[in-house]
Design a protein around this motif. Structure first.
Motif, PDB file in Angstrom:
ATOM      1  N   MET A  54       0.831  -1.207   0.000  1.00 18.24           N
ATOM      2  CA  MET A  54       0.000   0.000   0.000  1.00 18.24           C
ATOM      3  C   MET A  54       0.864   1.255   0.000  1.00 18.24           C
ATOM      4  SD  MET A  54      -3.072  -1.003   2.646  1.00 18.24           S
ATOM      5  CE  MET A  54      -3.504   0.742   2.832  1.00 18.24           C
ATOM      6  N   GLY A  55       1.923   1.244   0.820  1.00 23.93           N
ATOM      7  CA  GLY A  55       2.826   2.391   0.860  1.00 23.93           C
ATOM      8  C   GLY A  55       3.538   2.604  -0.457  1.00 23.93           C
ATOM      9  N   LEU A  56       4.029   1.508  -1.048  1.00 21.65           N
ATOM     10  CA  LEU A  56       4.733   1.610  -2.321  1.00 21.65           C
ATOM     11  C   LEU A  56       3.789   2.053  -3.440  1.00 21.65           C
ATOM     12  CD1 LEU A  56       6.957  -1.603  -2.124  1.00 21.65           C
ATOM     13  CD2 LEU A  56       7.683   0.768  -1.791  1.00 21.65           C
ATOM     14  N   ASP A  57       2.573   1.512  -3.428  1.00 22.75           N
ATOM     15  CA  ASP A  57       1.601   1.898  -4.456  1.00 22.75           C
ATOM     16  C   ASP A  57       1.191   3.355  -4.313  1.00 22.75           C
ATOM     17  OD1 ASP A  57       1.589  -0.520  -5.713  1.00 22.75           O
ATOM     18  OD2 ASP A  57      -0.172  -1.292  -4.666  1.00 22.75           O
ATOM     19  N   PHE A  58       1.123   3.835  -3.083  1.00 19.64           N
ATOM     20  CA  PHE A  58       0.771   5.241  -2.878  1.00 19.64           C
ATOM     21  C   PHE A  58       1.784   6.158  -3.556  1.00 19.64           C
ATOM     22  CE2 PHE A  58       1.344   9.188  -0.488  1.00 19.64           C
ATOM     23  CZ  PHE A  58       0.064   9.718  -0.557  1.00 19.64           C
ATOM     24  N   VAL A  59       3.069   5.875  -3.356  1.00 16.53           N
ATOM     25  CA  VAL A  59       4.103   6.703  -3.983  1.00 16.53           C
ATOM     26  C   VAL A  59       4.077   6.526  -5.495  1.00 16.53           C
ATOM     27  CG1 VAL A  59       6.571   7.178  -4.106  1.00 16.53           C
ATOM     28  CG2 VAL A  59       5.539   6.566  -1.916  1.00 16.53           C
ATOM     29  N   ARG A  60       3.933   5.286  -5.940  1.00 13.95           N
ATOM     30  CA  ARG A  60       3.964   5.026  -7.382  1.00 13.95           C
ATOM     31  C   ARG A  60       2.803   5.703  -8.104  1.00 13.95           C
ATOM     32  NH1 ARG A  60       1.347   1.467 -10.475  1.00 13.95           N
ATOM     33  NH2 ARG A  60       0.501   0.375  -8.648  1.00 13.95           N
TER      34      ARG A  60
ATOM     35  N   ILE B  40      12.892   8.959  -0.771  1.00 11.81           N
ATOM     36  CA  ILE B  40      12.677  10.268  -0.161  1.00 11.81           C
ATOM     37  C   ILE B  40      11.424  10.256   0.710  1.00 11.81           C
ATOM     38  CG2 ILE B  40      11.994  12.650  -0.659  1.00 11.81           C
ATOM     39  CD1 ILE B  40      13.960  12.631  -2.977  1.00 11.81           C
ATOM     40  N   PHE B  41      10.331   9.715   0.190  1.00  8.76           N
ATOM     41  CA  PHE B  41       9.072   9.722   0.930  1.00  8.76           C
ATOM     42  C   PHE B  41       9.199   8.979   2.258  1.00  8.76           C
ATOM     43  CE2 PHE B  41       5.064   7.709   2.103  1.00  8.76           C
ATOM     44  CZ  PHE B  41       4.227   8.806   2.179  1.00  8.76           C
TER      45      PHE B  41
END
Length: 265
Positions: free
Chosen positions: A74-80, A103-104
């Motif tokens: 979920m975290g990775l998809d949010f940034v992507r 960075i995020f």
């Protein structure tokens, strides 16, 4: 390790937070080039937490993810989706996704230490980390522009097409300051100041609570109920700020990269 500054002296007077909070004494390796104080130690803890969480969440990847894997994805998809692809498109978003993700999550984890008990100060509340990340974002901006258009990037950035030539004497210095000076400065100061102010406010409310409960006389102790309530509210607000600042820093990095990749460059 002191969590908060002293709230009262022997005469019972209240002393609020001080800028000295951000310059704690050395804990390890004093007198060497590798001195480690409380804030540097917190930065190490934040980085280790990032590595541990991502390792635990990705070490046994499954088609039907468990809770840990789902949280990491979920975290990775949010940034992507919301930062990289939304601003840069799929192709360039994929290129710069590792940078934007780093960075995020680095900013997020170092910000969030400001509300964790026994840490109680953000790793980004001293200029080192915000400055390094701003320089990284700045280098990525320059790299993206030069890679896209080696011969025209700086010329078009400093001498925008379509502007009458006699106006370049005014426009060029403004463009130089805006694109090549103010961007890293504002990235650094925005993150730094938010974390500094947030920490000082939390210290103020909770140290005032301690003062009213343990040093004030009579009914003045009741003021401690108000300060602890404000402290709790500002703790929740600081969580929001920690997430928002991580998002803003990564988003602005992507915006600068997108500007460098624009067709006119």
């Amino acid at each position: 390790m002191n969590v908060f500054v002293p709230t009262a002296t022997d005469d019972g007077t209240f002393h609020g937070p001080s800028i000295d909070e951000f310059f704690p004494p050395v804990i390890f390796f004093e007198g060497t080039n590798f001195e480690i104080n409380r804030i540097i130690l917190i930065r190490f803890i934040a980085v280790l937490a990032i590595l541990l969480i991502f390792w635990l969440g990705t070490r046994r990847m499954k088609v039907i993810p468990g809770r840990g894997q789902s949280l990491v994805e979920m975290g990775l998809d949010f940034v992507r989706v919301n930062i990289a692809e939304d601003l840069l498109g799929k192709k360039d978003g994929k290129r710069f996704l590792p940078l934007l993700t780093t960075i995020f999550f680095m900013v997020l984890f170092m910000n969030i230490t400001g509300i964790i008990p026994f840490l109680n100060i953000a790793g980004t509340s001293v200029i080192g980390v915000p400055l390094v990340l701003a320089v990284v974002a700045y280098v990525a901006f320059i790299y993206a522009g030069v890679k896209k258009s080696p011969s025209n990037f700086f010329r078009n950035a400093l001498f925008p097409p379509g502007v009458p030539k006699f106006l370049y004497i005014i426009v060029t210095p403004i463009e130089f300051l805006s694109a090549f000076v103010l961007r890293p400065v504002t990235l650094t100061l925005r993150l730094l100041m938010n974390m500094v102010v947030g920490h000082l406010l939390l210290v103020l409310f909770f140290s005032a609570t301690q003062f009213f409960f343990f040093n004030a006389d009579g009914l003045f102790k009741l003021f401690g109920l108000g300060t602890i309530a404000f402290g709790f509210v500002f703790t929740l607000f600081e969580i929001l700020v920690a997430v928002l600042q991580a998002y803003v820093f990564a988003l602005l990095t992507a915006v600068y990269i997108q500007l460098a990749l624009a067709e006119e460059h």
